[in-house]
Each structure stands twice: as C-alpha cells, then as structure tokens.
Design a protein around this motif. Sequence first.
Motif, PDB file in Angstrom:
ATOM      1  N   THR A   1       1.008  -0.976  -4.846  1.00 24.32           N
ATOM      2  CA  THR A   1       1.184   0.082  -5.834  1.00 24.32           C
ATOM      3  C   THR A   1       1.717   1.317  -5.116  1.00 24.32           C
ATOM      4  O   THR A   1       1.247   1.632  -4.018  1.00 24.32           O
ATOM      5  CB  THR A   1      -0.148   0.404  -6.537  1.00 24.32           C
ATOM      6  N   ALA A   2       2.690   1.958  -5.731  1.00 28.83           N
ATOM      7  CA  ALA A   2       3.264   3.135  -5.075  1.00 28.83           C
ATOM      8  C   ALA A   2       3.701   4.156  -6.101  1.00 28.83           C
ATOM      9  O   ALA A   2       4.013   3.823  -7.249  1.00 28.83           O
ATOM     10  CB  ALA A   2       4.463   2.723  -4.217  1.00 28.83           C
ATOM     11  N   HIS A   3       3.709   5.406  -5.671  1.00 29.46           N
ATOM     12  CA  HIS A   3       4.244   6.483  -6.496  1.00 29.46           C
ATOM     13  C   HIS A   3       5.112   7.354  -5.607  1.00 29.46           C
ATOM     14  O   HIS A   3       4.613   8.028  -4.711  1.00 29.46           O
ATOM     15  CB  HIS A   3       3.108   7.295  -7.125  1.00 29.46           C
ATOM     16  N   VAL A   4       6.404   7.294  -5.869  1.00 31.97           N
ATOM     17  CA  VAL A   4       7.348   8.095  -5.085  1.00 31.97           C
ATOM     18  C   VAL A   4       7.762   9.287  -5.945  1.00 31.97           C
ATOM     19  O   VAL A   4       8.210   9.114  -7.077  1.00 31.97           O
ATOM     20  CB  VAL A   4       8.588   7.256  -4.691  1.00 31.97           C
ATOM     21  N   THR A   5       7.556  10.467  -5.404  1.00 36.06           N
ATOM     22  CA  THR A   5       7.967  11.683  -6.115  1.00 36.06           C
ATOM     23  C   THR A   5       8.807  12.518  -5.152  1.00 36.06           C
ATOM     24  O   THR A   5       8.299  12.965  -4.126  1.00 36.06           O
ATOM     25  CB  THR A   5       6.758  12.508  -6.588  1.00 36.06           C
ATOM     26  N   GLY A   6      10.078  12.698  -5.488  1.00 33.61           N
ATOM     27  CA  GLY A   6      10.982  13.438  -4.602  1.00 33.61           C
ATOM     28  C   GLY A   6      11.049  12.755  -3.252  1.00 33.61           C
ATOM     29  O   GLY A   6      11.308  11.562  -3.159  1.00 33.61           O
ATOM     30  N   ASP A   7      10.763  13.496  -2.192  1.00 33.10           N
ATOM     31  CA  ASP A   7      10.837  12.893  -0.865  1.00 33.10           C
ATOM     32  C   ASP A   7       9.447  12.537  -0.334  1.00 33.10           C
ATOM     33  O   ASP A   7       9.224  12.479   0.859  1.00 33.10           O
ATOM     34  CB  ASP A   7      11.580  13.808   0.114  1.00 33.10           C
ATOM     35  N   LYS A   8       8.515  12.310  -1.256  1.00 39.38           N
ATOM     36  CA  LYS A   8       7.164  11.914  -0.843  1.00 39.38           C
ATOM     37  C   LYS A   8       6.804  10.559  -1.443  1.00 39.38           C
ATOM     38  O   LYS A   8       7.185  10.258  -2.575  1.00 39.38           O
ATOM     39  CB  LYS A   8       6.150  12.959  -1.296  1.00 39.38           C
ATOM     40  N   ALA A   9       6.051   9.787  -0.678  1.00 39.95           N
ATOM     41  CA  ALA A   9       5.635   8.467  -1.160  1.00 39.95           C
ATOM     42  C   ALA A   9       4.144   8.279  -0.929  1.00 39.95           C
ATOM     43  O   ALA A   9       3.641   8.524   0.169  1.00 39.95           O
ATOM     44  CB  ALA A   9       6.410   7.366  -0.445  1.00 39.95           C
ATOM     45  N   GLU A  10       3.462   7.905  -1.987  1.00 41.06           N
ATOM     46  CA  GLU A  10       2.043   7.581  -1.874  1.00 41.06           C
ATOM     47  C   GLU A  10       1.908   6.084  -2.191  1.00 41.06           C
ATOM     48  O   GLU A  10       2.373   5.616  -3.231  1.00 41.06           O
ATOM     49  CB  GLU A  10       1.216   8.428  -2.840  1.00 41.06           C
ATOM     50  N   VAL A  11       1.262   5.369  -1.269  1.00 41.46           N
ATOM     51  CA  VAL A  11       1.227   3.908  -1.364  1.00 41.46           C
ATOM     52  C   VAL A  11      -0.218   3.423  -1.272  1.00 41.46           C
ATOM     53  O   VAL A  11      -0.991   3.922  -0.445  1.00 41.46           O
ATOM     54  CB  VAL A  11       2.056   3.280  -0.210  1.00 41.46           C
ATOM     55  N   TRP A  12      -0.564   2.481  -2.137  1.00 47.96           N
ATOM     56  CA  TRP A  12      -1.858   1.796  -2.054  1.00 47.96           C
ATOM     57  C   TRP A  12      -1.540   0.347  -1.721  1.00 47.96           C
ATOM     58  O   TRP A  12      -0.922  -0.361  -2.533  1.00 47.96           O
ATOM     59  CB  TRP A  12      -2.584   1.864  -3.389  1.00 47.96           C
ATOM     60  N   ALA A  13      -1.963  -0.101  -0.550  1.00 49.55           N
ATOM     61  CA  ALA A  13      -1.500  -1.428  -0.130  1.00 49.55           C
ATOM     62  C   ALA A  13      -2.591  -2.201   0.594  1.00 49.55           C
ATOM     63  O   ALA A  13      -3.324  -1.643   1.400  1.00 49.55           O
ATOM     64  CB  ALA A  13      -0.280  -1.300   0.776  1.00 49.55           C
ATOM     65  N   PRO A  14      -2.659  -3.503   0.304  1.00 55.35           N
ATOM     66  CA  PRO A  14      -3.550  -4.356   1.090  1.00 55.35           C
ATOM     67  C   PRO A  14      -2.822  -4.764   2.367  1.00 55.35           C
ATOM     68  O   PRO A  14      -2.399  -5.898   2.509  1.00 55.35           O
ATOM     69  CB  PRO A  14      -3.784  -5.554   0.164  1.00 55.35           C
ATOM     70  N   THR A  15      -2.672  -3.815   3.272  1.00 55.15           N
ATOM     71  CA  THR A  15      -1.874  -4.059   4.471  1.00 55.15           C
ATOM     72  C   THR A  15      -2.761  -4.270   5.689  1.00 55.15           C
ATOM     73  O   THR A  15      -3.809  -3.651   5.814  1.00 55.15           O
ATOM     74  CB  THR A  15      -0.907  -2.892   4.740  1.00 55.15           C
ATOM     75  N   GLN A  16      -2.312  -5.159   6.577  1.00 58.33           N
ATOM     76  CA  GLN A  16      -2.975  -5.323   7.871  1.00 58.33           C
ATOM     77  C   GLN A  16      -2.441  -4.330   8.884  1.00 58.33           C
ATOM     78  O   GLN A  16      -2.982  -4.196   9.969  1.00 58.33           O
ATOM     79  CB  GLN A  16      -2.679  -6.727   8.438  1.00 58.33           C
ATOM     80  N   ASN A  17      -1.341  -3.692   8.539  1.00 61.57           N
ATOM     81  CA  ASN A  17      -0.600  -2.956   9.542  1.00 61.57           C
ATOM     82  C   ASN A  17      -0.102  -1.629   8.982  1.00 61.57           C
ATOM     83  O   ASN A  17       1.093  -1.455   8.726  1.00 61.57           O
ATOM     84  CB  ASN A  17       0.581  -3.831  10.001  1.00 61.57           C
ATOM     85  N   PRO A  18      -1.016  -0.682   8.777  1.00 62.59           N
ATOM     86  CA  PRO A  18      -0.619   0.594   8.169  1.00 62.59           C
ATOM     87  C   PRO A  18       0.503   1.328   8.907  1.00 62.59           C
ATOM     88  O   PRO A  18       1.398   1.866   8.242  1.00 62.59           O
ATOM     89  CB  PRO A  18      -1.924   1.411   8.177  1.00 62.59           C
ATOM     90  N   PRO A  19       0.522   1.338  10.248  1.00 64.66           N
ATOM     91  CA  PRO A  19       1.629   2.060  10.893  1.00 64.66           C
ATOM     92  C   PRO A  19       2.992   1.463  10.561  1.00 64.66           C
ATOM     93  O   PRO A  19       3.952   2.192  10.322  1.00 64.66           O
ATOM     94  CB  PRO A  19       1.323   1.923  12.392  1.00 64.66           C
ATOM     95  N   MET A  20       3.077   0.123  10.530  1.00 61.99           N
ATOM     96  CA  MET A  20       4.358  -0.490  10.183  1.00 61.99           C
ATOM     97  C   MET A  20       4.700  -0.217   8.722  1.00 61.99           C
ATOM     98  O   MET A  20       5.862   0.030   8.383  1.00 61.99           O
ATOM     99  CB  MET A  20       4.347  -2.005  10.430  1.00 61.99           C
ATOM    100  N   ALA A  21       3.702  -0.232   7.865  1.00 64.28           N
ATOM    101  CA  ALA A  21       3.936   0.058   6.449  1.00 64.28           C
ATOM    102  C   ALA A  21       4.547   1.447   6.291  1.00 64.28           C
ATOM    103  O   ALA A  21       5.541   1.634   5.581  1.00 64.28           O
ATOM    104  CB  ALA A  21       2.630  -0.051   5.667  1.00 64.28           C
TER     105      ALA A  21
END
Lengths: 716, 156
Positions: A348-368
């Motif tokens: 799930t993500a919300h991109v507004t202008g040049d900002k991105a907020e992401v909710w992710a079941p990620t193992q690798n947040p830095p790569m995300a």
Amino acid sequence: MTDLSRRDFVKLCAATSMGLVIGIPVVGRATNSSTELHPLIRIGLDGRVTLYAQNPEMGQGVKTSLPMIVAEELDIDWESVRVEQADWDPRLENQFSGGSLSIRLNYGAMRQAGATARAMLLAAAARQLDRPVAELATQSGYVIDESRGVRLSYADLSEAAAALPVPDAPELKNDKEFRLIGTSVADVDLNPMTTGHQQFSLDLKLPDMLYVVVKRCPHGDGQPLSFDAATAKKVPGVVDFHVLRNVDHGGRIILPNCPNFVSGVAVVATNTWAALEGARKLEVEWQMPEERDDSDELFRRFEKALDDEAEIVRRDGEPEISAAERSIDVTYSLPFLAHIPMEPMNCTAHVTGDKAEVWAPTQNPPMAAEAVAKVLDIPEDNVTIHVERSGGAFGRRYYADFITDTVLLSRQFKRPVKTIWSREDDVRHDYFRPASTQRIRAAATDGKITHWHQKVASHPREIYLERDGSPAEIGNYEFPAGFVPNLLFDYVPVPARVPLGQWRATNHSSNVFVVSSAIDELAHSAGMDPVEFWLGLVGDEQFVQVREDFRFDASRLKEVISLAADKSDWGARLPEGSARGLSASYNQGAWVAEVAEVTVKDDRLKVDRITCAVDCGLVINPQGAINQVEGGIVEGLAAALYGKITVKDGVVQESNFHDYRFCRIRDIPTIDVHFVSSSDAPRGLGEGPLPPVAPAVTNAIFAATGKRIRELPIRL
Amino acid sequence: MVRFTLNGEDYGFPGDSDTPLLWVLRDSAGLTGTKYGCGTGLCGACTVHVDGEARRACILPVSAIEGRTVTTIEGLSPNGSHPVQRAWQEENVPQCGYCQTGQIMAVAAMLERLPSPSDDDIDRQHTNICRCGAYSRIRRAIHRASELSRGESTDD
C-alpha cells in the motif's frame, strides 16, 4: 563482519516529552552523517517503556527476540515493555531480515543499547541521590539504593538521564546474570494473532484508497502491447486501467540485485474482488521476449554442461581420478522452487508530490526505500517505509518489485493505492530457487574420502540480476572443503531467463542435498555405518582452516551428529520397511544434524520421525527457536516431497496449492528438536535446519529399500 | 442487498451478490481477521463458520448465505477466550500468524463435531495449510483445546 558490539552509542535528543531515547549511530551510509541516531528505547515520562523491533518480522520471531536482548541489558521486566516495529530508518544498520542474520548481526548492538540506557539512568540516579554509581543497582525498571532503602523508577529518571553524556563503553552483564535471555517468551503479537486483530499489510485500508490487481505479463521480460477492457469494464467496481512497462520505469533491474518486473496492465477498482475479477477478464496482447525457457530442456542443457569446461571454484591437491578409481560417479538434480508465503504479495502506498509513504511487508526496508526513490526519482529522505508484519516471506520479500509498481500507480492516480497479488500471480511471478544438476565423482579408501569432485551446472542468478561477482551456486568454503585432501568444486553457468532469487537457506538447500547424499553413498559403498563414516570424515581436530578467513569448528559438527544419532536411537532395530537416514551440515550459522525415520510400504513413503540436533550458539528465546527449527524442517520436507516449478515457453505452469503443493498436517512426522547448550554468541537459526531434511529422508529411503533418490522432489 | 447475521448482528451487503463472502467480510464489513490465501478453497486461511459449520469464505458467494448466520474469528469469543484460542496461546502456535485465524476457526468447528479427535482424525479432517510449518504445535493445541472444551484441565 563488522563487530557491532564495540559500537558507540550516542544520544538522539535531549529530554523531551518523549523521555529518554537511545539509538545507534550511523556507520557506512553516505547519505547520513555519523552522529544521527535512531530510537530503539523510549522511556515515556508516563512510565511506559517502548522497545523498537529493528528488523522485519515474518514469522521468525525477531520482533520478540531482538527487544528481549535490549530489555535484558536495560534490566526491565518484560511484562512492562511494549514492543513496536521500527519504520525504515537509514540511521539503523542491518535493518533487514535475511541470511539468518537478524540476531547474529545485532546481538551486540542490542545489548549495547540496553546497557547504555541503563548506565545513563544509573548516572542520573547517582546525581539525584548524591551517591556513587557503584553503590547503586538496577532491578525491574528501578534504580535502587539498598543502603538507604530508596527506589527511583526509570520513568522518573529518564528526563535527567537524557541530559547526561552518553557513556562510551557501558558495562555489559555477565552472561550468567541473564534473567530474560534463554527463557521462553511468547511472541509479542500472540494475542492479536489468535483473535484476528493482528494487522497485516493486506488488511490496510486508507481513506479514498484504490484497489489494484495488475494483470501481469506472463514473462517478466515481456511488455503489454494493447488491451481490450470491454468485459473487464462491466465488473461492478472496476473504475480504470493503466499500462505499466518496466522499460518506461527504470528498466527490468533498477538497483543491483533488485528486479523491477512491473510490466502489466493495472486494473483499478473500488474493492479487492472487483480488481481480481477485472484482471481475470481483461484481455491483453503481450510482447513476449525472444528467449523463452523450457525447464525440461534446461535440465538437459545442465546435464550436457557437466561435460563442458568449468570455472574452478576451489581446487585442493590432485582431485582428478580415473573412472576405475572412483567409488561413486553420480548425478543429482534439483528443481526450481517457489516461496508461496501465506500472505500473497501486496503493498500500500500514498505518493503526494515528491513524497512517498509506503506500507509494505518487506524483508528489506533499505532496498525498498532506495527502489522507491529511484523509480519515482525523488530523494530517499522523502520516502517513508512502514514495515508491516509479513504473513511469511522466506526470501520472497527481499526484493522491491511488489513495492515499485504500487508507488508508480499511486503517483499516477494521485490517491492511496493498494496492490494485491492473486495466489496465481504470487506463484507465477516469483524469483525461484535456482534449479541445478550436480555431479559427484569421489573415492574413499579405508573409510576416508580421498577425492571429491563436485561439478555444478545451473543457470546463475547473478546473470539474471546483472550483478557482479562469482555466479557459482557453490561456495569455495562449503563442506567437505577442508576435510578431503584432493577436492575440486567447479561450476558451469548455463544462461537462461527464469527469474531467480533467495529461497530459504539459499544455495545450501541444493548443495546439502547433494553433499549429504553423496557422503551416504560413499559410506554404503565402503560398507560402513553412515554415522561412523560421517564422524570419521569430520575427524578429531577441533578446528579446520577451510579458507584463510574461515576457521571451521568441526567439533561442533561432530557433536550435533552424535547427539542426533543418540536421540534418534540410531542403530536400534526397526520393523521391516522402516529405516533411518542421516544428514548433517553447517549453513547460515547453524551446525545441524538430522536423522529421518521413514517407512516405505507398497511404494508409498511415510516420514515417521525427524530428530534434529542444532548448535546455533546462545538461544535467545527457546520456544521461538524450536518453532523456527520445526518450521524449517517442514519446509524442507515439503520441498523433498512436492516442490517443483516447471516452465514451458517461458511461462510458469504451476499456479496455486493444488499443483504447487505444501505439506498439510497429515504429512508431518514427529519432530524432535535438541539444542546443544552453548554460551557462544548467537549464530543463525532460521535457515540451517532446512537443507538436511531432504537428504536425511532420501538416505533413509535407501536404507529401507536400496533405492537411491538423486532427483527431487522424491518419486519412488 | 444480501442480508445475514454476522457475529450476532444483522448485516446487509449492497454490492454484487456474486462477491465471495471473504471480500464482503474484509472490504465491506472491515473484519480483516479472515484471510485471503488462495482464492480457491485450498488453504483454509479464510475459514469462517456458517450456521456453525466451517466454510471457506473465498469460494462462497455472498448470495449463498442470505438469511444465514456467519461467525468470524472476531466473533468467536469476546476476548480470545474460546478454548481453541486459549490452547493456541498456551502452545505459542503462530509463527507469521497469517493462517492461524483460519486454523482456529476450522478447529473450533471440528471440535463441535468431534470433541476428542485422535491423531488420525486430525490428519484426515484438518486440512488447513500453515506455510510456516507450525503443525506440531497445531496438533498439540488441538488436543489441548479438546481438553479445555471438555473442562478436563484448565491449568498448565
């Protein structure tokens, strides 16, 4: 590997309404200065202690075990602690879950965090009470001055503590003083997980959110040419479509080791079912790549490649031997495997202008974060990654492909977007465990292996991901390197396009099958008991210098083999048709030996029992650790019994649990887990118990029937 | 509008009556404890009770439950106190936790039919997939839940 235990800790901020915050300084990231911090411990002025779980949780238990280590050194009651998952923060190091490294890399850092905060609280109390620190003690969230009978709570001290200098080297507890580490603690999310209130990423709902299912190109390297939405449009709730072509968004690989296979047509809807149905009904004309693999043909190429010239990975002594001198000359084959985490891929993500907020079941947040910044062409500082508890991951969520498409779509539609993968998409658009064919030519004399030539042919993942370094699916340190005087590991890369990735235990899932099978074959060819043969191979030296920088503790391998043999009643008589098989390995930080007990009757296999002995160093949370071992064993068993992905004309043929099967409860043997008691620093555990399962089972099948299984999954 | 009883209350779904119950629960009713795992009734992550029987909500069109009674994990007990939930907590069953609500619902319904299942009964009748492989604990928790349900023993 960096020694994290010696890292200095510094203060994040002065006392605020949040109270005392302790974090880790940054080392080695160019985007950050070295003085910035991330909070790990928050002691609220209201008395509430919040510990942040640094690494992503996917069922391996680090949301519980990492904060346990902090709480131990902080000297606070576990029951009083609240644990929260940390968002991605560039100031954190090692904020990824993979390679069984979460505890191994962060044990020292977690201890330092707790000890630093405790030292500052003690110093604050010493000032307030006008007493030397040495006269004070801590217990259960209080600083205690026993001589005067005074107790000061951490909460009352936290504001003053935050204004004090951060100690360079706070005193750590002696391991013998541990009260929490080594005790069984329930998962911090146990209650919500059993009541339906645990939030997974797929459960998120943001105001005004769109639901998207991408009709994915059957081949990752293909592109949509055109689509016909006439039928899909009629699905109530379907509102729009959008073409995604990876060539328009940074290409198929956007970062080293980070694929970007977003090509497809997004079906945008007001609810999940409409998006799924719309995608099912959408008709798309694809441009498929010229090169399209067929897995059967690929295996024929692997087998043929075993006669080709190979890259030498390691060569000791004079490994080449004539056919007459060989005790065994055998070939093994392992299939592509999928991850199939229980929670299909989503983001799930919300991109507004040049900002991105992401909710992710990620193992690798830095790569995300890096991938999101790259694909949107925005600064990484503008990216927020909320790390959601993953419904399984097993290596699949290491990449960011399921995140990049979501942020692109949110930017396109200027609204929050949730992308949902169907199970079929999850299976077909995976990054598979590499398939390989491996040949062993080896000789043993007087119960000792004198020659070992292991030649591996596979399609190398590094070529696919355009990455530097050796593509070999066998490492120059792998067992039995260092234990056999004349040894050759070599590798023939066979280029293909099937997407490859990190599967649990990585290449050890294949290599341990080959190695443990071949050792068993050699034992039988020498007429020796496999346990006796293994112990002779491992030898009596405690340490073996396998490589200049890798000294292997062979005594620990010997110990797990002996323990597994003992606990499995190795050698005791079994009924007709039943037998035991042994395998052993050191991989991903754990010395593991497993004995499988099987029964073969009317060509039907039943795995009755698996006895597992593990040495992973200090165990932080025994109940969680046992769960990990059992889980690894079940996954190894599922691969042995069922796991196989086939590809025809570039397209993955399997699609769901009916044709890519996983174990159900009826498949599960009795599993006995025995840990070797160790005060050595914790190593890895999440992966090590998996690879020995298949060869333990196939070696037992041989002992029961005389039939040698050299190809997985097992077909009797 | 399809009407049914959901966790003890009347519920009406105004959308497409072909929608599987799973998505009605998750997207419309906001009850996300019922999980999507396969969409084809194979894995059991979406298990709910319909008139007391375990059903896989991902392949059950909402039209088929008009007038019937649906219980989800959120309605199984007010606070996680159902014997199956207590057994799951005592045995520390979950790893990732994603499939466990479906496991719990399937077992709760099984124990209604079969209060003291044998291991063979469990092998035959409990077919939910746990991808993390927490099956040994699931088996122990089923036996424990059976004890708790029958009031044989409530302590550790």
